[in-house]
Design a protein around this motif. Structure first.
Motif, PDB file in Angstrom:
ATOM      1  N   LEU A 125     -35.512  26.268  32.759  1.00 27.51           N
ATOM      2  CA  LEU A 125     -36.844  26.772  33.071  1.00 27.51           C
ATOM      3  C   LEU A 125     -37.770  25.650  33.514  1.00 27.51           C
ATOM      4  N   VAL A 126     -37.651  24.504  32.867  1.00 26.62           N
ATOM      5  CA  VAL A 126     -38.493  23.360  33.235  1.00 26.62           C
ATOM      6  C   VAL A 126     -38.144  22.856  34.629  1.00 26.62           C
TER       7      VAL A 126
ATOM      8  N   ASN B 258     -35.621  15.318  30.242  1.00 18.75           N
ATOM      9  CA  ASN B 258     -34.626  16.336  30.558  1.00 18.75           C
ATOM     10  C   ASN B 258     -33.238  15.715  30.649  1.00 18.75           C
ATOM     11  N   SER B 259     -33.128  14.647  31.419  1.00 20.19           N
ATOM     12  CA  SER B 259     -31.831  13.978  31.601  1.00 20.19           C
ATOM     13  C   SER B 259     -31.312  13.404  30.284  1.00 20.19           C
ATOM     14  N   ALA B 260     -32.226  12.822  29.483  1.00 17.78           N
ATOM     15  CA  ALA B 260     -31.813  12.230  28.215  1.00 17.78           C
ATOM     16  C   ALA B 260     -31.308  13.294  27.245  1.00 17.78           C
TER      17      ALA B 260
ATOM     18  N   GLY C 112     -25.131  19.559  37.141  1.00 13.84           N
ATOM     19  CA  GLY C 112     -24.959  20.393  38.332  1.00 13.84           C
ATOM     20  C   GLY C 112     -25.741  21.689  38.213  1.00 13.84           C
ATOM     21  N   PHE C 113     -25.725  22.260  37.015  1.00 11.71           N
ATOM     22  CA  PHE C 113     -26.505  23.478  36.778  1.00 11.71           C
ATOM     23  C   PHE C 113     -28.003  23.189  36.883  1.00 11.71           C
ATOM     24  N   MET C 114     -28.431  22.027  36.378  1.00  7.52           N
ATOM     25  CA  MET C 114     -29.839  21.636  36.479  1.00  7.52           C
ATOM     26  C   MET C 114     -30.263  21.486  37.944  1.00  7.52           C
ATOM     27  N   GLU C 115     -29.385  20.914  38.760  1.00  9.69           N
ATOM     28  CA  GLU C 115     -29.688  20.778  40.188  1.00  9.69           C
ATOM     29  C   GLU C 115     -29.818  22.142  40.856  1.00  9.69           C
TER      30      GLU C 115
END
Length: 300
Positions: free
Chosen positions: A53-54, A162-164, A179-182
């Protein structure tokens, strides 16, 4: 790598969250650093939903104003160069500040930085909706650059955290989750201009920013409740940025990403005024033109 047990006064929910985090860490192979294949638990699923969502809201906020802001800025007497500076300020601040926040995250904690970023970004997005009340000329441009710069700080905090959080809660499956975040980021870029153009047609300049800013604040509240508070398994590693950028593969990758990202940057301040003057398209249909490029990015 051990996760501290919850304090005696912790609630049942906190106890359950702590146990699930302990399971995640225990499933990491200490020799290879990989994770044993298993189904995601409740903490991981809720975290993934919140992070998605973010990513969506952050990219949507970035692309939101492209169909209509240049037209409004021209009415305020802003040049195309000044409009480009407003768009560029957001990305420039993220570029610089993400290096700093990457160093600070192990000190302040990923969840704290994540929520602070959403709070700052959401409020600045709402504030930007009132920029049409500013006087014209460089006062308008200066205020827009200032608000967008602070908004960039907020998004930088959220993206860095987010990445951390992904690396912490999904060891061994970072590639799949990123990949899902992208994909969610691309979705925001795709529908963001259409959402912005639609809301602009319905409620004018303020409505798109009020809606998206409020969405970010709601997600912040969800993050406070859903995200785990234990981030002690973040590794505190010392590294040099100068050494990293001297690696040839890193240089080539950064160059390719910069060139590809510039394609979006060139269109943001120029496409909307052009189609308005040439074809008399509304902000809604201009949003669909931006969406075409984002779809190609997402599919690839």
């Amino acid at each position: 790598m051990n996760v501290p047990a919850p304090l005696k006064g912790a609630t049942a929910t906190e106890d359950e969250t702590s146990r699930e985090l302990q399971e995640i860490c225990q499933n990491v192979d200490q020799n290879t650093g990989t994770t044993k294949k298993q189904k995601w638990n409740r903490v991981q699923k809720m975290t993934l939903m919140t992070l998605a969502l973010v990513n969506f809201s952050a990219s949507a906020c970035f692309a939101l104003q492209a169909p209509f802001f240049p037209r409004e800025a021209e009415k305020k007497g802003a040049s195309h160069t000044a409009i480009g500076m407003v768009f560029g300020a957001f990305s420039f601040v993220i570029l610089i500040s993400s290096l700093i926040f990457g160093k600070l995250i192990t000190r302040v904690g990923a969840k704290f930085m994540f929520c602070c970023g959403l709070f700052v970004g959401g409020n600045c997005t709402i504030m930007f909706g009132f920029m049409d009340l500013c006087p014209g000329g460089w006062v308008f441009v200066g205020m827009c650059i200032a608000v967008r710069s602070v908004e960039g700080l907020g998004c930088s905090m959220a993206i860095t955290a987010n990445s951390a959080i992904v690396a912490s809660l999904f060891p061994g499956e970072v590639g799949l989750v990123m990949g899902f975040m992208e994909a969610t980021f691309s979705l925001g870029l795709t529908v963001g201009p259409v959402i912005g153009g639609s809301l602009y047609e319905v409620g004018g300049f303020k409505l798109p920013f009020l809606v998206m800013g409020s969405l970010m604040l709601v997600i912040m509240l969800l993050a406070l409740v859903l995200l785990p508070t234990q981030n002690d398994n973040l590794k505190k590693e010392r590294s040099s940025f100068l050494k990293i950028i001297q690696i040839p593969s890193v240089i080539v990758t950064c160059t390719c990403v910069t060139i590809a990202a510039s394609l979006f940057g060139f269109l943001d301040p120029n496409l909307s005024p052009f189609v308005d003057k040439k074809f008399k398209l509304s902000a809604f249909w201009t949003g669909f033109m931006f969406m075409a490029l984002s779809i190609a990015f997402g599919v690839s």
